[in-house]
Write a protein that holds these residues in place. Structure first.
Motif, PDB file in Angstrom:
ATOM      1  N   ILE A  35      50.172  27.898  40.515  1.00 50.63           N
ATOM      2  CA  ILE A  35      49.523  27.948  39.201  1.00 50.63           C
ATOM      3  C   ILE A  35      48.054  27.572  39.280  1.00 50.63           C
ATOM      4  CG2 ILE A  35      49.919  25.585  38.381  1.00 50.63           C
ATOM      5  CD1 ILE A  35      50.596  28.844  36.410  1.00 50.63           C
ATOM      6  N   SER A  36      47.640  26.962  40.383  1.00 49.93           N
ATOM      7  CA  SER A  36      46.215  26.641  40.550  1.00 49.93           C
ATOM      8  C   SER A  36      45.362  27.909  40.635  1.00 49.93           C
ATOM      9  CB  SER A  36      45.995  25.777  41.804  1.00 49.93           C
ATOM     10  OG  SER A  36      46.334  26.512  42.977  1.00 49.93           O
ATOM     11  N   ASN A  37      46.012  29.054  40.866  1.00 46.72           N
ATOM     12  CA  ASN A  37      45.289  30.328  40.880  1.00 46.72           C
ATOM     13  C   ASN A  37      44.964  30.814  39.466  1.00 46.72           C
ATOM     14  OD1 ASN A  37      45.302  31.413  43.858  1.00 46.72           O
ATOM     15  ND2 ASN A  37      47.339  30.539  43.511  1.00 46.72           N
ATOM     16  N   LYS A 102      42.613  33.764  37.951  1.00 51.10           N
ATOM     17  CA  LYS A 102      41.172  33.488  37.903  1.00 51.10           C
ATOM     18  C   LYS A 102      40.336  34.674  38.375  1.00 51.10           C
ATOM     19  CE  LYS A 102      41.612  28.487  38.625  1.00 51.10           C
ATOM     20  NZ  LYS A 102      41.364  27.367  39.595  1.00 51.10           N
ATOM     21  N   ASN A 103      40.924  35.509  39.231  1.00 52.64           N
ATOM     22  CA  ASN A 103      40.208  36.677  39.747  1.00 52.64           C
ATOM     23  C   ASN A 103      40.411  37.919  38.890  1.00 52.64           C
ATOM     24  OD1 ASN A 103      39.297  35.165  41.997  1.00 52.64           O
ATOM     25  ND2 ASN A 103      41.228  35.565  43.081  1.00 52.64           N
ATOM     26  N   THR A 108      49.444  36.929  41.872  1.00 58.28           N
ATOM     27  CA  THR A 108      48.934  36.223  43.045  1.00 58.28           C
ATOM     28  C   THR A 108      49.961  36.359  44.156  1.00 58.28           C
ATOM     29  OG1 THR A 108      47.604  34.622  41.801  1.00 58.28           O
ATOM     30  CG2 THR A 108      48.364  33.946  43.992  1.00 58.28           C
ATOM     31  N   LYS A 109      49.511  36.725  45.325  1.00 63.11           N
ATOM     32  CA  LYS A 109      50.420  36.846  46.463  1.00 63.11           C
ATOM     33  C   LYS A 109      50.395  35.550  47.261  1.00 63.11           C
ATOM     34  CE  LYS A 109      51.780  39.831  50.294  1.00 63.11           C
ATOM     35  NZ  LYS A 109      51.506  41.086  51.036  1.00 63.11           N
TER      36      LYS A 109
END
Length: 357
Positions: A35-37, A102-103, A108-109
Motif C-alpha cells: 500500500i506504500s505504492n 502514485k505513478n 502494482t506488481k
C-alpha cells in the motif's frame, strides 16, 4: 451493513482455511509494504481473505476504507480484467472503481503478482429465495452485459474470449467423462464408481447430442455478429459477486474472470446451479429469472434456443464427477444419484422449451 466486496471469490477456500496469527501478521506486513505504492495514510489493515489464491485486505485510511487485492490470475489475464473494470467504472457502470497508484498506474506488481486497490462498497448480498432480489440480480446482469459492449483492452494486453469455443468445450468434457470410466473401473468396491459406470453412457450421449444441436443452431451466426463488438461475460456472477447498496443500486464485483462470450453463458451459469439446489425444476423461478433479464436485454427466439441447448449439457453432473476423480473429494453415491436425477429432470423440461421457441 459492511460486506467484503470480493466475498464471491474462492468461497470454499475462505470458509475452510483459517490463518494462524503468524500468517495473518505476515499478510498484514505484506499489505503495508504494497500500500506504500499508493498515496494513502493508513490507520489499520484487516485481512479479509487469506489462503493460497486471491488475498483481500480492508485498508482503513483517513479518506475511508479501500480494498487491496492480490490478483490470483496470470498477469496477462489479470491485465485484461483490470482494464475492463477500469473501463466500466469510468463509463459509470456500478463496479468498484480502481484507485491508481502514485505513478498513475492501475496496479502494482510485486514478485509475480499484481496488486490492485478498489473502492470499498457498502451493501448487502442478495437473497435468491426472495423474488424481488432474484429479479434485481438478473436485471443487474443484463445491465452489466450491455454496459460492457465497447471494451477493448489496451495495445499489448491479450484478448480473452470464449466466443465460438463452446463445441470444443463440449467435446473435451465428453472425452473426460469417457476417460473417467477407466478410472471408475479401478474401484470395483466403490459404490460411486459402480453407479457411474452403470449410468454415465446415457449422459455422454446427451452431451454429444447437445453438441450436434448447437452446431445446427444459430450459434455461429450469433458469434460472428458479436465479433466486432462483443460484450463481456462475468463468468462467476451470483450472490457472492453482487451487492445491493444503501441507495438500492446493484454493484457487480470481482471481475477477475471476465472474457468475451455470448451473454447467455452467464445466464446458464447463474440459473442452472441455482435450480439444482432444490433437486427439482422450479418453473416459476426459472421464468422469473429469464423475464427479469429480458426486461433489460431481450433475447430473440434463436438466442433463447441456443441458451436452452447449452443448458442441456450435463454441466452439473460433470462437476460432481470431476470433484470425485480429479479433486479426489470423498463424494457419496447419493450425491451422484442426485446429480443424475437432476440432469434427467432438466433434460425433460428444457426439451419442452426448445420445441416451444
Amino acid at each position: 451493513m459492511n460486506v467484503d466486496p470480493l466475498q464471491g471469490e474462492n468461497k470454499e477456500e475462505s470458509n475452510e482455511y483459517v490463518l494462524s496469527p503468524e500468517e495473518e501478521q505476515k499478510l498484514i506486513q505484506l499489505a503495508d509494504t504494497i500500500i506504500s505504492n499508493w498515496d494513502k495514510k493508513v490507520n489499520l489493515i484487516e485481512v479479509i481473505q487469506g489462503g493460497q489464491m486471491a488475498i483481500v485486505w480492508k485498508v482503513h485510511t483517513e479518506e475511508g476504507p479501500f480494498c487491496l487485492k492480490r490478483i490470483h490470475r496470470p498477469e496477462k489475464k489479470a491485465l485484461f480484467s483490470i482494464h475492463a473494470q477500469d473501463y466500466l467504472a469510468k463509463k459509470g457502470t456500478r463496479v468498484p472503481g480502481i484507485i491508481p497508484n502514485k505513478n498513475g498506474e492501475l496496479y502494482t506488481k510485486h514478485g509475480p503478482f499484481l496488486f490492485v486497490v478498489y473502492e470499498w462498497i457498502e451493501g448487502r448480498p442478495f437473497e435468491l429465495t426472495v423474488t424481488e432480489d432474484l429479479q434485481f440480480i438478473m436485471r443487474g446482469l443484463a445491465t452489466f452485459h450491455i454496459a460492457s459492449v465497447g471494451y477493448l483492452p489496451p495495445p499489448g494486453v491479450p484478448v480473452f474470449k470464449k466466443l465460438g469455443r463452446w463445441p470444443n468445450h463440449y467435446i473435451k468434457r465428453c472425452q473426460q467423462m469417457e476417460t473417467w470410466k477407466l478410472v471408475a473401473k479401478q474401484f470395483p468396491d466403490d459404490p460411486f464408481s459402480q453407479a457411474y459406470l452403470t449410468e454415465i453412457d446415457v449422459f455422454i450421449k446427451e452431451g454429444i447430442d447437445t453438441l450436434r444441436r448447437l452446431q445446427e443452431s444459430d450459434y455461429m451466426n450469433w458469434v460472428e455478429q458479436l465479433g466486432a463488438t462483443p460484450n463481456l461475460c462475468h463468468q462467476d456472477y451470483g450472490t457472492g459477486n453482487t451487492l445491493l447498496d444503501l441507495d438500492q443500486q446493484i454493484w457487480v464485483i470481482d471481475l477477475d474472470t471476465v472474457s468475451y462470450d455470448l451473454p447467455i453463458r452467464d445466464l446458464r451459469k447463474m440459473i442452472i446451479p441455482l435450480l439444482d439446489t432444490t433437486g427439482v425444476w422450479n418453473e416459476e423461478q426459472f421464468n422469473i429469472m429469464i423475464e427479469a433479464y429480458e426486461s433489460v436485454a431481450p433475447l430473440t427466439s434463436e438466442q433463447k434456443q441456443i441458451m436452452f441447448i447449452d443448458m442441456l449439457f450435463p454441466y452439473e453432473l460433470y462437476d460432481v464427477i470431476r470433484e470425485r476423480y480429479v479433486r479426489k473429494s470423498p463424494m457419496l453415491v447419493d450425491e451422484l444419484h442426485g446429480a443424475l436425477e437432476y440432469e434427467r429432470i432438466k433434460s425433460r423440461e428444457l426439451n419442452k422449451l426448445i420445441h416451444q421457441v
